[in-house]
Design a protein around this motif. Structure first.
Motif, PDB file in Angstrom:
ATOM      1  N   UNK A  38      46.038  35.251 -26.256  1.00  0.00           N
ATOM      2  CA  UNK A  38      46.765  34.345 -27.135  1.00  0.00           C
ATOM      3  C   UNK A  38      47.375  35.010 -28.353  1.00  0.00           C
ATOM      4  N   UNK A  39      47.216  36.307 -28.499  1.00  0.00           N
ATOM      5  CA  UNK A  39      47.765  36.971 -29.677  1.00  0.00           C
ATOM      6  C   UNK A  39      49.292  37.038 -29.638  1.00  0.00           C
ATOM      7  N   UNK A  40      49.875  36.828 -28.471  1.00  0.00           N
ATOM      8  CA  UNK A  40      51.340  36.828 -28.373  1.00  0.00           C
ATOM      9  C   UNK A  40      51.955  35.700 -29.206  1.00  0.00           C
ATOM     10  N   UNK A  43      52.270  36.848 -32.746  1.00  0.00           N
ATOM     11  CA  UNK A  43      53.429  37.734 -32.871  1.00  0.00           C
ATOM     12  C   UNK A  43      54.725  36.931 -32.905  1.00  0.00           C
ATOM     13  N   UNK A  44      54.850  35.959 -32.026  1.00  0.00           N
ATOM     14  CA  UNK A  44      56.055  35.127 -31.997  1.00  0.00           C
ATOM     15  C   UNK A  44      56.200  34.365 -33.311  1.00  0.00           C
ATOM     16  N   UNK A  45      55.093  33.822 -33.834  1.00  0.00           N
ATOM     17  CA  UNK A  45      55.129  33.114 -35.110  1.00  0.00           C
ATOM     18  C   UNK A  45      55.541  34.020 -36.255  1.00  0.00           C
ATOM     19  N   UNK A  46      55.032  35.240 -36.270  1.00  0.00           N
ATOM     20  CA  UNK A  46      55.380  36.191 -37.324  1.00  0.00           C
ATOM     21  C   UNK A  46      56.860  36.537 -37.264  1.00  0.00           C
ATOM     22  N   UNK A  52      63.236  33.320 -40.195  1.00  0.00           N
ATOM     23  CA  UNK A  52      63.483  32.197 -41.089  1.00  0.00           C
ATOM     24  C   UNK A  52      63.756  32.687 -42.504  1.00  0.00           C
ATOM     25  N   UNK A  53      62.970  33.633 -42.975  1.00  0.00           N
ATOM     26  CA  UNK A  53      63.217  34.187 -44.310  1.00  0.00           C
ATOM     27  C   UNK A  53      64.588  34.854 -44.396  1.00  0.00           C
ATOM     28  N   UNK A  54      64.960  35.597 -43.361  1.00  0.00           N
ATOM     29  CA  UNK A  54      66.271  36.241 -43.345  1.00  0.00           C
ATOM     30  C   UNK A  54      67.392  35.203 -43.344  1.00  0.00           C
ATOM     31  N   UNK A  55      67.225  34.133 -42.566  1.00  0.00           N
ATOM     32  CA  UNK A  55      68.241  33.072 -42.517  1.00  0.00           C
ATOM     33  C   UNK A  55      68.359  32.371 -43.860  1.00  0.00           C
ATOM     34  N   UNK A  56      67.236  32.097 -44.513  1.00  0.00           N
ATOM     35  CA  UNK A  56      67.288  31.461 -45.833  1.00  0.00           C
ATOM     36  C   UNK A  56      67.958  32.371 -46.851  1.00  0.00           C
ATOM     37  N   UNK A  57      67.652  33.641 -46.796  1.00  0.00           N
ATOM     38  CA  UNK A  57      68.267  34.592 -47.729  1.00  0.00           C
ATOM     39  C   UNK A  57      69.785  34.616 -47.533  1.00  0.00           C
TER      40      UNK A  57
END
Length: 62
Positions: A38-40, A43-46, A52-57
């Motif tokens: 389940x660690x994938x 990774x997908x969430x990260x 999302x941060x890049x899009x907001x910036x």
């Protein structure tokens, strides 16, 4: 910037490092499947969070 000997050493080092990492991963693949199930999704969430941060910036810059 770098001498030819340094570039050759770096190339051999990278190739050897990748080969050792693949060998180590294959050796421990059963343990990875058991303990990191389940660690994938983490990774997908990260990755989604960083995007999302890049899009907001980008959005707030315009």
């Amino acid at each position: 910037m770098f001498s030819q000997g340094q570039l050759i050493f770096a190339g051999f080092f990278v190739v050897a490092f990748i080969i050792l990492m693949i060998f180590s991963y294959r050796k421990d693949i059963k343990l990875h499947r058991k303990y990191y199930k389940g660690s994938i999704f983490i990774l997908i969430g990260f990755i989604a969070f960083v995007l999302l941060l890049f899009a907001l910036k980008t959005y707030l810059k315009n």
